[in-house]
Write a protein that holds these residues in place. Structure first.
Motif, PDB file in Angstrom:
ATOM      1  N   LYS A 103     -77.338   6.742  38.438  1.00 30.07           N
ATOM      2  CA  LYS A 103     -78.470   8.322  38.410  1.00 30.07           C
ATOM      3  C   LYS A 103     -80.137   7.436  38.545  1.00 30.07           C
ATOM      4  CE  LYS A 103     -79.882  12.677  36.480  1.00 30.07           C
ATOM      5  NZ  LYS A 103     -79.559  12.826  38.044  1.00 30.07           N
ATOM      6  N   GLY A 104     -79.156   5.883  38.052  1.00 30.53           N
ATOM      7  CA  GLY A 104     -80.750   4.982  37.688  1.00 30.53           C
ATOM      8  C   GLY A 104     -80.846   5.024  35.879  1.00 30.53           C
ATOM      9  N   ILE A 105     -80.157   5.135  35.173  1.00 38.50           N
ATOM     10  CA  ILE A 105     -80.385   4.954  33.276  1.00 38.50           C
ATOM     11  C   ILE A 105     -80.242   4.072  33.680  1.00 38.50           C
ATOM     12  CG2 ILE A 105     -80.082   5.504  31.394  1.00 38.50           C
ATOM     13  CD1 ILE A 105     -81.530   8.007  33.122  1.00 38.50           C
ATOM     14  N   GLN A 106     -81.200   3.294  32.967  1.00 36.22           N
ATOM     15  CA  GLN A 106     -80.851   1.991  32.703  1.00 36.22           C
ATOM     16  C   GLN A 106     -80.650   1.142  31.128  1.00 36.22           C
ATOM     17  OE1 GLN A 106     -80.122  -0.895  34.770  1.00 36.22           O
ATOM     18  NE2 GLN A 106     -79.393   0.829  36.293  1.00 36.22           N
ATOM     19  N   ASN A 107     -81.164   2.059  30.347  1.00 35.15           N
ATOM     20  CA  ASN A 107     -81.816   1.864  28.734  1.00 35.15           C
ATOM     21  C   ASN A 107     -80.152   2.840  28.426  1.00 35.15           C
ATOM     22  OD1 ASN A 107     -83.893  -0.239  28.766  1.00 35.15           O
ATOM     23  ND2 ASN A 107     -84.254   1.859  30.250  1.00 35.15           N
ATOM     24  N   LEU A 108     -78.739   2.408  27.578  1.00 34.54           N
ATOM     25  CA  LEU A 108     -77.911   3.168  27.485  1.00 34.54           C
ATOM     26  C   LEU A 108     -77.694   2.441  25.979  1.00 34.54           C
ATOM     27  CD1 LEU A 108     -76.032   3.909  30.733  1.00 34.54           C
ATOM     28  CD2 LEU A 108     -76.893   5.394  29.517  1.00 34.54           C
ATOM     29  N   LEU A 109     -77.544   3.176  25.055  1.00 32.94           N
ATOM     30  CA  LEU A 109     -77.259   3.443  23.582  1.00 32.94           C
ATOM     31  C   LEU A 109     -76.053   3.902  23.542  1.00 32.94           C
ATOM     32  CD1 LEU A 109     -80.814   2.797  21.994  1.00 32.94           C
ATOM     33  CD2 LEU A 109     -79.617   1.277  23.173  1.00 32.94           C
ATOM     34  N   SER A 110     -74.921   3.305  22.742  1.00 30.17           N
ATOM     35  CA  SER A 110     -73.420   4.148  22.106  1.00 30.17           C
ATOM     36  C   SER A 110     -74.332   4.517  20.580  1.00 30.17           C
ATOM     37  CB  SER A 110     -72.205   2.467  22.328  1.00 30.17           C
ATOM     38  OG  SER A 110     -71.248   3.532  21.442  1.00 30.17           O
ATOM     39  N   LYS A 111     -73.724   5.316  20.440  1.00 28.11           N
ATOM     40  CA  LYS A 111     -73.671   6.064  18.710  1.00 28.11           C
ATOM     41  C   LYS A 111     -73.193   5.229  17.703  1.00 28.11           C
ATOM     42  CE  LYS A 111     -76.323  10.640  19.496  1.00 28.11           C
ATOM     43  NZ  LYS A 111     -75.499  12.060  19.365  1.00 28.11           N
ATOM     44  N   ALA A 112     -71.832   4.301  18.232  1.00 24.63           N
ATOM     45  CA  ALA A 112     -71.422   3.550  17.871  1.00 24.63           C
ATOM     46  C   ALA A 112     -71.546   2.303  17.634  1.00 24.63           C
ATOM     47  CB  ALA A 112     -69.681   3.427  18.829  1.00 24.63           C
ATOM     48  N   ASP A 113     -72.896   1.904  17.680  1.00 21.27           N
ATOM     49  CA  ASP A 113     -73.312   0.995  17.446  1.00 21.27           C
ATOM     50  C   ASP A 113     -74.330   0.545  16.792  1.00 21.27           C
ATOM     51  OD1 ASP A 113     -71.812  -1.296  19.271  1.00 21.27           O
ATOM     52  OD2 ASP A 113     -72.992   0.007  21.054  1.00 21.27           O
ATOM     53  N   ASP A 114     -74.705  -0.288  16.019  1.00 20.64           N
ATOM     54  CA  ASP A 114     -76.084   0.125  15.055  1.00 20.64           C
ATOM     55  C   ASP A 114     -77.426   0.471  16.039  1.00 20.64           C
ATOM     56  OD1 ASP A 114     -78.389  -1.225  13.220  1.00 20.64           O
ATOM     57  OD2 ASP A 114     -76.705  -2.047  12.528  1.00 20.64           O
ATOM     58  N   ILE A 115     -77.813   1.605  14.810  1.00 20.07           N
ATOM     59  CA  ILE A 115     -79.232   2.026  14.723  1.00 20.07           C
ATOM     60  C   ILE A 115     -80.271   0.849  15.455  1.00 20.07           C
ATOM     61  CG2 ILE A 115     -80.433   2.179  12.637  1.00 20.07           C
ATOM     62  CD1 ILE A 115     -79.764   4.612  15.373  1.00 20.07           C
ATOM     63  N   ALA A 116     -79.884   0.128  15.138  1.00 23.50           N
ATOM     64  CA  ALA A 116     -81.041  -1.138  14.882  1.00 23.50           C
ATOM     65  C   ALA A 116     -81.496  -1.582  16.305  1.00 23.50           C
ATOM     66  CB  ALA A 116     -80.757  -2.686  14.703  1.00 23.50           C
ATOM     67  N   HIS A 117     -80.525  -1.261  17.670  1.00 21.35           N
ATOM     68  CA  HIS A 117     -80.426  -1.220  19.108  1.00 21.35           C
ATOM     69  C   HIS A 117     -81.983  -0.277  19.356  1.00 21.35           C
ATOM     70  CE1 HIS A 117     -77.567  -4.257  19.800  1.00 21.35           C
ATOM     71  NE2 HIS A 117     -76.246  -3.340  18.896  1.00 21.35           N
ATOM     72  N   VAL A 118     -82.068   0.850  19.012  1.00 25.32           N
ATOM     73  CA  VAL A 118     -82.769   1.474  19.212  1.00 25.32           C
ATOM     74  C   VAL A 118     -84.273   1.308  20.149  1.00 25.32           C
ATOM     75  CG1 VAL A 118     -84.193   3.550  18.566  1.00 25.32           C
ATOM     76  CG2 VAL A 118     -81.717   3.604  18.163  1.00 25.32           C
ATOM     77  N   ALA A 119     -85.309   0.647  19.203  1.00 24.24           N
ATOM     78  CA  ALA A 119     -85.905  -0.194  18.735  1.00 24.24           C
ATOM     79  C   ALA A 119     -86.462  -1.265  20.490  1.00 24.24           C
ATOM     80  CB  ALA A 119     -86.603  -0.940  18.164  1.00 24.24           C
ATOM     81  N   PRO A 120     -84.956  -1.950  20.152  1.00 21.37           N
ATOM     82  CA  PRO A 120     -85.076  -3.044  21.238  1.00 21.37           C
ATOM     83  C   PRO A 120     -85.063  -2.076  23.320  1.00 21.37           C
ATOM     84  CG  PRO A 120     -83.572  -3.416  20.283  1.00 21.37           C
ATOM     85  CD  PRO A 120     -84.886  -2.293  18.920  1.00 21.37           C
ATOM     86  N   ALA A 121     -84.517  -1.491  22.801  1.00 23.08           N
ATOM     87  CA  ALA A 121     -83.735  -0.558  23.975  1.00 23.08           C
ATOM     88  C   ALA A 121     -84.995   0.062  24.439  1.00 23.08           C
ATOM     89  CB  ALA A 121     -82.883   0.383  23.995  1.00 23.08           C
TER      90      ALA A 121
END
Length: 218
Positions: A103-121
């Protein structure tokens, strides 16, 4: 608009997760959070009211006027074509990740991963680069090694769509002018291609990837 900041909106129906996302974004000087929403109704009100460049949104966020999941993502893409979207999800099924990528969504985060990934995403989305958190990256890597996905035939897809919409095998056979045995065989074949073993998992899959239509908006 302040060109020195990335204007970001947050949407998640879980207060603790939403607060965590907000805190992670508020710590970054180049990011300016314009507001947060608990469902799609609040989100659209927010996006209509203020300029926004990047949205961080939960995938499963029921209860709003505009739905959630793929239906909401399609609505947002049409209404705000310039908006970049980061999807965060607790659903780790490869079929969903594959669907989001298609669908073209290229920025994906899992809630199982550290919340610190949000800003770089968010920063990656803003400049048009892809970003996957580690759990998502592992799924994407596994998909890249797969053979091309076996797509359902038009008839199989038709049967599955009607079935998850609440029709019985007998009702589908009558609607499509096929025998009950033929429809049953097509359903079984489709489920096998999708790697789904039970009706419960089929309905769960249908909900996750948007096969079940949302209620009509009056």
């Amino acid at each position: 608009m302040d060109s020195n900041h990335i204007r970001v909106a947050v949407a998640d129906d879980h207060p603790v997760i939403r607060l965590g996302i907000e805190a992670a974004l508020d710590d970054v000087p180049t990011i300016r959070r314009i507001g947060s929403a608990r469902d799609s109704s609040e989100l659209v009100t927010l996006l209509d009211a203020q300029p926004c460049q990047v949205l961080v949104t939960d995938y499963a966020m029921p209860g709003g006027r505009y739905g959630d999941g793929l239906n909401l993502l399609s609505f947002l893409a049409e209404r705000y074509p310039a908006l970049r979207i980061v999807v965060i999800t607790a659903i780790d099924k490869p079929v969903l990740i594959r669907t989001l990528l298609a669908k073209g969504i290229q920025n994906l985060l899992s809630k199982a991963d550290d919340i610190a990934h949000v800003a770089p995403a968010v920063q990656a989305a803003h400049v048009g680069r892809r970003y996957y958190s580690p759990a998502i990256a592992a799924i994407v890597q596994s998909l890249s090694g797969d053979k091309p996905i076996t797509k359902l035939s038009p008839r199989e897809s038709e049967v599955i769509s009607l079935y998850v919409a609440g029709n019985s095998i007998m009702e589908i056979a009558k609607q499509l002018g096929r025998s009950k045995q033929t429809v049953s065989t097509q359903k079984v074949s489709a489920m096998a291609k999708l790697g789904i073993a039970s009706d419960a998992d089929l309905f769960k899959f249908a909900s996750e990837v948007g096969l079940v239509p949302p209620p009509e908006i009056s």
